[in-house]
Design a protein around this motif. Structure first.
Motif, PDB file in Angstrom:
ATOM      1  N   GLY B 165     -15.545 -45.753  52.679  1.00 64.64           N
ATOM      2  CA  GLY B 165     -14.436 -44.800  52.706  1.00 64.64           C
ATOM      3  C   GLY B 165     -13.089 -45.515  52.747  1.00 64.64           C
ATOM      4  O   GLY B 165     -13.030 -46.752  52.849  1.00 64.64           O
ATOM      5  N   ARG B 251     -17.340 -49.194  44.423  1.00 62.95           N
ATOM      6  CA  ARG B 251     -18.485 -48.262  44.414  1.00 62.95           C
ATOM      7  C   ARG B 251     -19.322 -48.403  45.672  1.00 62.95           C
ATOM      8  O   ARG B 251     -19.742 -47.412  46.256  1.00 62.95           O
ATOM      9  CB  ARG B 251     -19.350 -48.498  43.179  1.00 62.95           C
ATOM     10  N   THR B 254     -17.409 -46.900  48.526  1.00 62.62           N
ATOM     11  CA  THR B 254     -16.791 -45.605  48.150  1.00 62.62           C
ATOM     12  C   THR B 254     -15.286 -45.616  48.376  1.00 62.62           C
ATOM     13  O   THR B 254     -14.753 -44.845  49.157  1.00 62.62           O
ATOM     14  CB  THR B 254     -17.422 -44.408  48.904  1.00 62.62           C
ATOM     15  N   ILE B 255     -14.634 -46.512  47.653  1.00 67.31           N
ATOM     16  CA  ILE B 255     -13.178 -46.617  47.726  1.00 67.31           C
ATOM     17  C   ILE B 255     -12.585 -45.990  46.460  1.00 67.31           C
ATOM     18  O   ILE B 255     -13.000 -46.321  45.355  1.00 67.31           O
ATOM     19  CB  ILE B 255     -12.763 -48.101  47.837  1.00 67.31           C
TER      20      ILE B 255
END
Lengths: 496, 307
Positions: B165, B251, B254-255
């Motif tokens: 994140g 990936r 999840t950036i």
């Protein structure tokens, strides 16, 4: 000094929502899966967009924690004797997220916008049975249908049937409203104070995290950053059960996985051949050893769990019938698999690859049939499957839009654009057309006959029924496993 | 110097045009389109969509129109993220990727050169061999292996840092930037060590030492600058390595940076988004290489005179 104080205050304000401390309810963090295409109720079509839209908006009906349709914005409704006129009374408490009342005209506007060519709604086809929608008064919505639609109540829980606000107002109608969205990252929702049933909504906020990679989602769940995941990486179920125990939730899902013959290919002309390939597959072995995520072996198309539909999964033998398969293949002119090689095409996915390798091995060992495996990227695969020019046997599958057997069977009508088998069977078409005008047990019987007909034609090889897979924090209450795999955030709560 | 820099700049334009042209036609040749999905769209809806996004014109017409649009810095609407334009998506993703890349680059330079110099000073000792062996492992282990290992250790095992994140907080930057920097730290350390050893054996260092300068002075004032030349020239490729590395790292963590848009855009056949990112990357790499050349020319006069 004042500067320092202001800084600290700002810092506290910034950190508070992240820490999940609002006094009036928990903040729930959920995995969303792939980034949704749009939040436009008429243009959205992916599962992740639908999950978000169900939190942000509401239709005349909605889904309870068990996934069953229950009253949403409609407090009561009646249906005419012929099943074609539906009359809904709106809940007087229904409000947009800016406090303005929701009126019947908002529903009429919604259907009209879905049907405008400029909207280019991919899901407008679902509204096809609606001949007319009217608002005789602000609290009443009336639908006139072309024919009885047994799944009409479920249809109204779908985004394409939600009310649409007057032009220029960016408002929503559901339990939550959108606070922030970062494409490819997060969607932050907060409780909508004007929601008609706001008192029953426990979470103060919901944050949906985009999770393109199931393994990354798993890592974030294990690190305590998510309360519920969208899925679970394939092939690690035993390990996950050991590691995470009761957090792992696997449950039947209204979805069916099968292989489809391209009947335009002359090599598949003989029904004996098509049946032989199906009989040679040991579905128990496939689901237990190869996939191993609780999938149910299948020899039919429509999954169990539908009202009034027979459950064929009990007491059945899903092992292969090799002797019969060999005899059939001999009769089709390929004794010992001689002169026969087939191609099995699937889209890139670990689970599909395992399935394909196992199926090819069974065909080779049991029948002597050689199989070429073709693995394609998603967009390439769907294009090739649709055109049917080069395909032989393709991976097929269907997840129910609503809980009704016709939703699965209509795909094999000769006029369906989703008929990847290119099956054209007058008897099947006749049964499917006839079912449209029927209701109740007579309709189900006709559909069952249609399913029998489809299976007798051996246009598909059913393999298994899907299961839904999630990791759910044991502290999260209100999450009930259900066959539609729909879990509205408004039913959830987080225990300390 | 000015002449040199102008010449280098002029050569960038045709490079970019070739890049745009090749990318534009390549992505269109790929089978499948932006609106293909599991449930086939009715033909009239597909026609509406194609008309809306002007995909119904001949490809060459679309190409010319696209060139016109990008001259006005208009990259068009995203085909997949229907609520966003490509400009908005890049504006949102670029600062994220830049932050991540910049931190990784600083980390790589700082640790890479320090380790390299230290190993050079301890040349042919156990410490030197050990450091260089570790560096070799760092280069060989791809970041898609390293990143999950870091997550496993520091997010899941120890619980010190988030597993993914992005919200702009430092704690969420630590693991991805380290994962991105590690292979570069190793690479820079090896380059620095090699060139430092070479410099330390050269005549002018011997002269400096003969003059009686303290060792520290010799290192910092005389040896470091020439020893860093190869490192500087590596910065161009390093920037490219960060870009390609970030595609993977973004990936895994999840950036919401440009890298994840690139991958997802290609899979979704989001023509405009892919083109936007390709052009963005292209310009970035060209500019960075240009800057590196300028710095190099400034550090080494022979280069600017030769040209």
């Amino acid at each position: 000094m004042p500067v320092v104080r202001r800084l600290l205050l700002t810092l506290a304000l910034v950190l508070l929502p992240v820490a999940g401390l609002p006094a009036d309810g928990p903040v729930i963090h959920r995995g969303l899966g792939p980034s949704p295409d749009t939040l436009d109720i008429h243009r959205a079509q992916g599962l992740s967009a639908f999950n978000l839209l169900r939190d942000l908006h509401e239709g005349l009906l909605t889904r309870d924690p068990h996934g069953r349709p229950v009253p949403g914005m409609a407090s009561a409704w009646s249906v005419s004797e012929d099943g074609r006129t539906w009359r809904f009374e709106l809940d007087p408490a229904a409000r947009w997220s800016d406090g303005a009342p929701i009126v019947a005209a908002d529903f009429v506007r919604g259907v009209a916008r879905a049907r405008e060519p400029g909207t280019a709604s991919p899901t407008v086809g679902w509204l096809a049975p609606i001949e007319r929608v009217e608002a005789p008064d602000p609290a009443t919505v009336v639908f006139e249908l072309a024919h009885p639609v047994p799944w009409f109540e479920e249809l109204l829980t779908l985004p394409v049937a939600f009310p649409y606000p007057p032009a220029g107002r960016a408002v929503s109608s559901g339990a939550f409203r959108l606070v922030e969205q970062v494409p490819g990252s997060v969607f932050r929702l907060e409780r909508n104070p004007y929601f008609r049933a706001v008192d029953s909504v426990a979470p103060a906020a919901v944050t949906w995290h985009v999770t393109e990679e199931p393994s990354a989602e798993l890592a974030r769940f294990r690190a305590g950053e998510l309360h519920a995941t969208e899925t679970v990486p394939p092939g690690r179920i035993d390990w996950l059960r050991e590691q995470l125990g009761e957090a792992l939730r696997i449950s039947p899902y209204l979805g069916s996985f099968y292989l489809v013959y391209n009947l335009r290919q002359p090599k598949f002309a003989a029904p004996e051949l098509r049946q032989a390939l199906s009989l040679a597959i040991d579905r128990s072995l496939l689901t237990e050893r190869v996939l191993g995520a609780g999938e149910l072996p299948a020899t039919r198309l429509v999954p169990p769990g539908l009202d009034g539909w027979p459950d064929e999964t009990r007491d059945r033998d899903y092992r292969s019938d090799v002797e019969r398969a060999r005899a059939l293949l001999r009769r089709a002119g390929h004794p010992g698999g001689r002169g026969l090689d087939v191609e099995l095409r699937f889209n890139s996915s670990l689970a599909h690859r395992r399935m394909a390798v196992a199926v090819a091995a069974m065909w080779k060992q049991q029948l002597g049939v050689r199989t070429r495996l073709v693995n394609e990227e998603w967009k390439v695969f769907v294009t090739n499957r649709r055109h049917g020019r080069i395909t032989e046997i393709v991976r097929g599958g269907w997840i129910a839009d609503w809980a009704d057997p016709a939703n699965f069977l209509d795909n094999f009508h000769s006029a369906s654009p989703l008929n990847y088998a290119f099956l054209s069977d007058a008897e099947l078409d006749r049964l499917l057309d006839a079912a449209r005008a029927l209701r109740g047990p007579a309709r189900l019987e006709t559909l069952l006959a249609a399913e029998d007909r489809l299976l007798d034609r051996h246009a598909i090889i059913p393999l298994y029924y899907y299961v839904s897979r999630h990791l759910v924090d044991p502290r999260l209450s209100g999450w009930e496993d259900n066959v539609m795999d729909i879990h509205l955030s408004r039913w959830l709560d987080l225990e300390d | 110097m000015l002449n040199y820099s102008l010449k280098r700049l002029a050569s960038a334009v045709p490079t970019l045009l070739i890049l745009i042209t090749v990318a534009f036609f390549l992505i269109r040749i790929a089978p499948g389109g932006p609106f293909d999905s599991e449930k086939a769209l009715p033909p009239e809806i597909e026609a509406n969509l194609e008309a809306k996004y002007q995909l119904d014109d001949p490809l060459v017409v679309q190409y010319v129109r696209y060139l016109g649009d990008i001259l006005m810095f208009d990259f068009g609407p995203s085909f997949h993220y229907r609520d966003w334009t490509v400009n908005e998506l890049i504006a949102q993703g670029a600062p994220v990727s830049f932050t991540l890349g910049a931190i990784a680059l600083v980390l790589a330079m700082l640790f890479g050169t320090t380790i390299g110099v230290w190993a050079a000073l301890k040349q042919n000792t156990v410490a030197d061999y050990a450091t260089m062996s570790i560096a070799m492992i760092g280069i060989s282990v791809p970041n898609f292996v390293m990143a999950p290992l870091l997550v496993l250790a520091f997010a899941i095992g120890l619980g010190w840092l988030p597993a993914g994140g992005w919200d702009g907080s430092v704690s969420r930057m630590v693991l991805p930037s380290i994962a991105l920097a590690l292979p570069m730290i190793a690479y820079i350390a090896r380059i620095t060590r090699g060139s430092m050893i070479e410099v330390l054996h050269s005549d002018f260092i011997r002269t400096a030492r003969a003059k009686g300068l303290p060792e520290r002075e010799v290192l910092v004032r005389h040896a470091l600058k020439p020893a860093l030349l190869p490192v500087i020239s590596y910065l161009g490729p390093a920037a490219a390595a960060i870009l390609t590395g970030s595609v993977v790292i973004e990936r895994i963590f999840t950036i919401p940076g440009i890298g994840s848009h690139f991958v997802q855009g290609a899979l979704n056949r989001d023509y405009t988004l892919v083109m936007g990112v390709v052009i963005f990357y292209g310009v970035l790499i060209i500019v960075l290489n240009y800057l590196v050349d300028l710095v190099y020319a400034w550090l080494d006069p022979r280069i600017r005179y030769d040209n």
